[in-house]
Design a protein around this motif. Structure first.
Motif, PDB file in Angstrom:
ATOM      1  N   ILE A  64      37.937  45.762  42.848  1.00  0.00           N
ATOM      2  CA  ILE A  64      36.610  46.265  43.208  1.00  0.00           C
ATOM      3  C   ILE A  64      36.278  47.517  42.401  1.00  0.00           C
ATOM      4  CG2 ILE A  64      35.190  47.113  45.094  1.00  0.00           C
ATOM      5  CD1 ILE A  64      35.819  44.157  45.250  1.00  0.00           C
ATOM      6  N   ARG A  65      37.262  48.390  42.214  1.00  0.00           N
ATOM      7  CA  ARG A  65      36.981  49.631  41.481  1.00  0.00           C
ATOM      8  C   ARG A  65      36.644  49.348  40.016  1.00  0.00           C
ATOM      9  NH1 ARG A  65      39.131  53.970  38.727  1.00  0.00           N
ATOM     10  NH2 ARG A  65      41.105  52.938  38.283  1.00  0.00           N
ATOM     11  N   GLN A  66      37.394  48.471  39.387  1.00  0.00           N
ATOM     12  CA  GLN A  66      37.102  48.150  37.991  1.00  0.00           C
ATOM     13  C   GLN A  66      35.812  47.345  37.857  1.00  0.00           C
ATOM     14  OE1 GLN A  66      41.351  48.354  35.713  1.00  0.00           O
ATOM     15  NE2 GLN A  66      40.657  46.322  36.295  1.00  0.00           N
ATOM     16  N   THR A  67      35.532  46.454  38.811  1.00  0.00           N
ATOM     17  CA  THR A  67      34.253  45.735  38.781  1.00  0.00           C
ATOM     18  C   THR A  67      33.091  46.704  38.933  1.00  0.00           C
ATOM     19  OG1 THR A  67      35.310  43.765  39.718  1.00  0.00           O
ATOM     20  CG2 THR A  67      32.911  43.921  39.884  1.00  0.00           C
ATOM     21  N   HIS A  68      33.256  47.707  39.792  1.00  0.00           N
ATOM     22  CA  HIS A  68      32.223  48.718  39.970  1.00  0.00           C
ATOM     23  C   HIS A  68      31.978  49.471  38.659  1.00  0.00           C
ATOM     24  CE1 HIS A  68      29.796  51.454  42.428  1.00  0.00           C
ATOM     25  NE2 HIS A  68      30.345  52.464  41.750  1.00  0.00           N
ATOM     26  N   HIS A  69      33.039  49.799  37.967  1.00  0.00           N
ATOM     27  CA  HIS A  69      32.896  50.525  36.702  1.00  0.00           C
ATOM     28  C   HIS A  69      32.228  49.644  35.641  1.00  0.00           C
ATOM     29  CE1 HIS A  69      34.707  54.059  34.342  1.00  0.00           C
ATOM     30  NE2 HIS A  69      33.805  53.480  33.569  1.00  0.00           N
ATOM     31  N   TRP A  70      32.658  48.389  35.520  1.00  0.00           N
ATOM     32  CA  TRP A  70      32.027  47.490  34.553  1.00  0.00           C
ATOM     33  C   TRP A  70      30.563  47.239  34.892  1.00  0.00           C
ATOM     34  CZ3 TRP A  70      33.519  46.658  29.919  1.00  0.00           C
ATOM     35  CH2 TRP A  70      34.865  46.645  29.582  1.00  0.00           C
ATOM     36  N   ALA A  71      30.252  47.134  36.183  1.00  0.00           N
ATOM     37  CA  ALA A  71      28.854  46.930  36.581  1.00  0.00           C
ATOM     38  C   ALA A  71      27.990  48.118  36.174  1.00  0.00           C
ATOM     39  CB  ALA A  71      28.770  46.701  38.089  1.00  0.00           C
ATOM     40  N   ALA A  72      28.549  49.336  36.252  1.00  0.00           N
ATOM     41  CA  ALA A  72      27.790  50.507  35.815  1.00  0.00           C
ATOM     42  C   ALA A  72      27.498  50.440  34.321  1.00  0.00           C
ATOM     43  CB  ALA A  72      28.565  51.780  36.159  1.00  0.00           C
ATOM     44  N   LEU A  73      28.500  50.028  33.526  1.00  0.00           N
ATOM     45  CA  LEU A  73      28.289  49.911  32.079  1.00  0.00           C
ATOM     46  C   LEU A  73      27.241  48.858  31.750  1.00  0.00           C
ATOM     47  CD1 LEU A  73      31.964  50.130  30.753  1.00  0.00           C
ATOM     48  CD2 LEU A  73      30.323  51.972  31.097  1.00  0.00           C
ATOM     49  N   GLY A  78      36.362  42.892  35.805  1.00  0.00           N
ATOM     50  CA  GLY A  78      37.104  43.753  36.709  1.00  0.00           C
ATOM     51  C   GLY A  78      38.524  43.283  36.960  1.00  0.00           C
ATOM     52  N   GLY A  79      38.749  41.971  36.918  1.00  0.00           N
ATOM     53  CA  GLY A  79      40.077  41.452  37.183  1.00  0.00           C
ATOM     54  C   GLY A  79      40.944  41.291  35.959  1.00  0.00           C
ATOM     55  N   LEU A  80      40.334  41.175  34.768  1.00  0.00           N
ATOM     56  CA  LEU A  80      41.101  40.854  33.573  1.00  0.00           C
ATOM     57  C   LEU A  80      41.131  41.965  32.531  1.00  0.00           C
ATOM     58  CD1 LEU A  80      39.850  37.182  33.078  1.00  0.00           C
ATOM     59  CD2 LEU A  80      41.949  37.943  34.206  1.00  0.00           C
ATOM     60  N   VAL A  81      40.168  42.874  32.549  1.00  0.00           N
ATOM     61  CA  VAL A  81      40.061  43.907  31.524  1.00  0.00           C
ATOM     62  C   VAL A  81      40.224  45.278  32.187  1.00  0.00           C
ATOM     63  CG1 VAL A  81      38.664  44.871  29.672  1.00  0.00           C
ATOM     64  CG2 VAL A  81      38.491  42.435  30.209  1.00  0.00           C
ATOM     65  N   GLN A  82      41.295  45.962  31.851  1.00  0.00           N
ATOM     66  CA  GLN A  82      41.556  47.267  32.462  1.00  0.00           C
ATOM     67  C   GLN A  82      40.567  48.305  31.961  1.00  0.00           C
ATOM     68  OE1 GLN A  82      45.667  49.109  33.186  1.00  0.00           O
ATOM     69  NE2 GLN A  82      44.992  50.192  31.340  1.00  0.00           N
ATOM     70  N   ILE A  83      40.121  49.171  32.867  1.00  0.00           N
ATOM     71  CA  ILE A  83      39.213  50.244  32.502  1.00  0.00           C
ATOM     72  C   ILE A  83      39.495  51.446  33.388  1.00  0.00           C
ATOM     73  CG2 ILE A  83      37.361  49.469  34.070  1.00  0.00           C
ATOM     74  CD1 ILE A  83      35.356  50.343  31.901  1.00  0.00           C
ATOM     75  N   ASN A  84      39.468  52.623  32.790  1.00  0.00           N
ATOM     76  CA  ASN A  84      39.650  53.895  33.476  1.00  0.00           C
ATOM     77  C   ASN A  84      40.917  53.936  34.338  1.00  0.00           C
ATOM     78  OD1 ASN A  84      38.842  56.521  34.001  1.00  0.00           O
ATOM     79  ND2 ASN A  84      37.639  55.960  35.803  1.00  0.00           N
TER      80      ASN A  84
END
Length: 568
Positions: free
Chosen positions: A99-108, A269-275
């Protein structure tokens, strides 16, 4: 059965069915570029849904906490409550990292969709009358999206986000006279303050989202209220919209896009690491991480700070630090230009007509050149934000990389803008349908001065814009106008001539208030008369004048003598 009865009961009291029928019958264009705004909308929905989940586990506090959890390198360490809850959310909460990474990708994706949508509106002229207010709303949404992205990026209180926040605070403090007061007011004290994280949290989850939802609602309401713009094509005029009805075809297409946006965001969010904040460590004022690059949508500011030379000036005894110019002046001028562009173009071109048909970018070379130049300039700044990474990869000195980027930031936008201007002029003047069809002759002709009318009001309608229009032209000492529709084969000439062009414009607007007008060449002047014809005309006019004068004298003498022939 129960739902049907409930719907009928509500409609009997509120009378919503007529409004609903009209709304469902609204037609939307089928071009794919109109879906860019919906991608931004659905990314915002994903942001809200994932943000609600994250709020349940995040602790917005700078107080000390001892982390105990699955991430062994930090187990037992004392960090801020915000950082400890972020690491716990990533490692210990079920589906928390997803959820946290999906949230970050959604912002981008949200910021990218707004930006690409604005670029499409800019190059097609969709910001012109009557949609200036919608353009202002869109630019404000972009500003709020940047602000909300940065506040959310700073909430985990890790070393990378803390460094970015310290840079922003330094930029704010560089404002003469009021900078330090603004920073103190925003943070609730000197950086880093105990109120910093709670205030960022309230701004990120309450203030800015509320404004965004309000602006999105206003944006959609204006779209429903106004006629939707569309690209020129067969059967498309300034007074209709060709496409699909809102229900059922457009609704199904939009819902499918919503599903795709969610699928792509959750896949990222599930496959690509961010932050990965657990790798950066908690924020400490005396430490910095390198290499340190922010998210792409604020990287242009970081790149400007890196490229701008360390110039400082004094004004009235007050120091103006170097970060003021790339951080405050550049950003302020950029958004001021975005807000003012529709009115600036209307003032320069004098085009005050309502437009519902969009332009091709080639139809306005100046707008095309300015847009490409701006995009190239900010693109160079975004790449320059990674100068330290580039220097390490290429194994060259960092200052050499900075010098190269400084030259590129000054030269490359001008070259790109000039090239885009020439290509647009060549496409507009020639017969080429695509860039690949241009010839050397087309490019040489594009370098010649343009003697036609201003771009905002071309002399003749574009050949790919069939439909109705008002044509006006000079005819000797008078002006005439006519209504013309090539598709319907209709041409109606105005019933009388007028003395000035403005009178022709007003008469045509009174008869056809919503139809575009254009000036066309008038009929060729009559050839000069020959010598014999000129002599005959001159003697004829003289004889006519003499005969009229004699008749007037004879009538006057008869009236004095009382001639009965002059009495009634």
């Amino acid at each position: 059965m129960i739902v049907d009865r409930l719907a009928r009961a509500v409609d009997d009291r509120l009378r919503l069915s007529p409004l609903t029928r009209r709304a469902l019958a609204k037609v939307f264009p089928d071009h794919w570029s109109f879906m860019l705004g919906e991608i931004a909308l659905y990314s915002l929905v994903a942001l809200i849904l994932t943000g609600v989940y994250l709020t349940l586990f995040f602790e917005p506090s700078s107080a000390d906490r001892v982390y105990h959890g699955a991430y062994a390198p930090l187990d037992g360490s004392t960090t801020s409550a915000a950082y400890a809850s972020t690491v716990r959310l990533s490692w210990d909460v079920r589906a928390g990292l997803l959820i946290r990474q999906t949230h970050h990708w959604a912002a981008l994706v949200f910021v990218a969709a707004i930006l690409v949508h604005l670029v499409r509106i800019f190059f097609t002229g969709a910001f012109r009358k009557p949609r200036e207010l919608n353009w202002l709303v869109g630019v404000t949404m972009l500003t709020l999206a940047l602000a909300n992205g940065f506040t959310g990026y700073s909430l985990p209180d890790d070393l990378l986000s803390g460094l970015g926040l310290r840079i922003i605070v330094s930029v704010v403090e560089s404002i003469p006279l009021v900078g330090s007061w603004l920073a103190f007011l925003g943070l609730g004290g000197e950086f880093p303050s105990a109120e910093m994280i709670p205030r960022l949290f309230v701004t990120h989850v309450l203030l800015v989202p509320a404004l965004l939802v309000a602006l999105v609602s206003a944006h959609l309401a204006m779209i429903v209220r106004q006629k939707h713009s569309q690209f020129p094509g067969p059967g498309r005029t300034e007074h209709n919209v060709v496409g699909s009805r809102l229900y059922p075809s457009y609704t199904l297409r939009s819902l499918a896009l919503f599903a795709w946006v969610l699928a792509v965001l959750f896949a990222l969010g599930g496959l690509v690491q961010i932050n990965p904040v657990w790798l950066y460590g908690p924020f400490a004022p005396d430490q910095a991480t390198s290499p340190a690059q922010p998210d792409w949508y604020v990287a242009w500011g970081d790149g400007a700070l890196r490229l701008f030379p360390p110039w400082e000036i004094h004004v009235a005894g007050h120091l103006v630090p170097a970060p003021f110019f790339p951080g405050v002046v550049l950003g302020g001028v950029t958004f001021l230009a975005l807000y003012a562009w529709p009115f600036l173009e209307r003032w320069c071109g004098g085009d005050r007509r309502a437009h519902h048909l969009l332009d091709r970018p080639r139809d306005h070379p100046v707008r095309m050149g300015v847009g490409v130049m701006a995009l190239t300039f900010f693109g160079v700044l975004v790449v320059a934000a990674g100068d330290d990474v580039i220097a390490r990869l290429l194994r060259v000195p960092l200052y050499d990389v900075l010098d190269v980027f400084r030259v590129l930031a000054l030269v490359l936008p001008v070259l790109a803008g000039a090239l885009a201007f020439l290509l647009a002029r060549a496409l507009r003047r020639g017969d080429a349908a695509r860039l690949g069809d241009l010839t050397g002759a087309d490019l040489r002709a594009a370098r010649q001065p343009d003697d036609s009318a201003p771009e905002s009001e071309p002399e003749l309608p574009a050949p790919d814009r069939p439909g109705e229009r008002i044509e006006r032209w000079p005819d000797g000492q008078v002006w005439r106008w006519r209504y013309r529709d090539d598709q319907a084969g209709v041409a109606v000439l105005g019933n009388r001539a007028v003395l000035t062009e403005q009178e022709a414009v007003d008469a045509a607007r009174l008869a056809y208030p919503d139809v575009d007008q254009t000036r066309v060449p008038g009929p060729p002047p009559s050839p000069p008369p020959g010598r014999v014809r000129a002599a005959l005309r001159r003697w004829g006019n003289t004889a006519l004048g003499v005969s009229l004068f004699a008749a007037a004298l004879r009538q006057r003498r008869a009236s004095r003598r009382g001639d009965p022939r002059t009495k009634d």
